[in-house]
Design an enzyme around this catalytic site. Sequence first.
Site, PDB file in Angstrom:
ATOM      1  N   HIS A 130       0.875  -1.200  -0.105  1.00 50.79           N
ATOM      2  CA  HIS A 130       0.039   0.063   0.181  1.00 50.79           C
ATOM      3  C   HIS A 130       0.984   1.362  -0.140  1.00 50.79           C
ATOM      4  CE1 HIS A 130      -3.127   2.684   1.449  1.00 50.79           C
ATOM      5  NE2 HIS A 130      -2.399   3.242   2.165  1.00 50.79           N
ATOM      6  N   GLU A 131       1.919   1.277   0.791  1.00 54.04           N
ATOM      7  CA  GLU A 131       2.902   2.429   0.923  1.00 54.04           C
ATOM      8  C   GLU A 131       3.702   2.819  -0.356  1.00 54.04           C
ATOM      9  OE1 GLU A 131       2.096   4.505   3.261  1.00 54.04           O
ATOM     10  OE2 GLU A 131       1.273   3.126   4.406  1.00 54.04           O
ATOM     11  N   HIS A 134       1.519   4.305  -2.950  1.00 59.10           N
ATOM     12  CA  HIS A 134       1.387   5.837  -2.849  1.00 59.10           C
ATOM     13  C   HIS A 134       2.701   6.397  -3.583  1.00 59.10           C
ATOM     14  CE1 HIS A 134      -1.805   6.825  -0.336  1.00 59.10           C
ATOM     15  NE2 HIS A 134      -1.804   5.989   0.774  1.00 59.10           N
ATOM     16  N   GLU A 199      -6.761   6.910  -0.976  1.00 56.19           N
ATOM     17  CA  GLU A 199      -6.360   5.764  -0.114  1.00 56.19           C
ATOM     18  C   GLU A 199      -7.010   4.702  -0.754  1.00 56.19           C
ATOM     19  OE1 GLU A 199      -4.473   5.483   2.640  1.00 56.19           O
ATOM     20  OE2 GLU A 199      -4.112   7.535   2.729  1.00 56.19           O
TER      21      GLU A 199
END
Length: 308
Positions: A130-131, A134, A199
């Site tokens: 997930h990071e 980003h 998100e």
Amino acid sequence: MNYFKTALLLAGLTAVFMGVGAVIGGQQGMLIALAVAVAMNVYSYWNSDKIVLKMHQAREVDERTAPEYYGIVRELAARAQLPMPRVFILDEDQPNAFATGRNPDNAAVAATRGLLKLMTREEVAGVMAHELAHIKNRDTLIMTITATLAGAVSMLSNFAFLFGRNRNNPLGIIGVILAMIVAPLAAMVVQMAISRTREYSADRLGGEICGRPMWLADALAKLERGRQIPNDEAEAVPATAHLFIINPLSGARMDSLFSTHPNTQNRIEKLREYAAEIGGKPASLNAPSGPWNRGAIKNEKKRRGPWA
């Protein structure tokens, strides 16, 4: 987030700076605030990631000091076709993580000590994917600059209380009070203006990077429960709350009303839908598949050692 949105954000925060400067010292104060804001914008572009990491007393690790954690990030970065980011650990018991950096070539990921203790290897992979999403989506620049400048706006509003009662203040004590209240709220609104859909987008791409969306879904459920554990560093600098994968602030604080995070259960449901779409099969990024298969995971678990 594209560079146009970044420019709009910087312009909005610059306007807040100038408004508080006007309260402190009239037209001259406004011009000084403008000069300070421009200097901070330039400095933040190049150094905001370092500032945020220092705020949270992040400790950099490598393959020697945290072999499994570092190895997970390295494998995921290869799958995502990203340069290897710098890797950090936050000495906090609350499970959480964030990414920062102005572009993929100058990026960093950080996980808390609590996350590495609580999560399985698969769940850590889901969170770090997930990071990295980003970073791949280039969200990190605007997220990190927002954190740095929002905190600076709040600090400047305190100066209005200390120095705003001079003859150059065109609005008197009313202007001082307004600056103390409105400036921090304006900074929060700017943070909230960063679309919450980033998100959801990072969740979906993160599921694609690790190949198993339910790894991230399971991790989010644990992260939500882990919010009961205080995060002292995040509480001290709430302007950085939106950087984390899940809101690090306790529900007892007013700041939780201004959360930039979507509802966790909604995020989990979206990931379940995505997992159903791909039928339980790893998504393809046209990158090296790495050890994200059951046999390799089983073998990895046998030799698992301490995270750091």
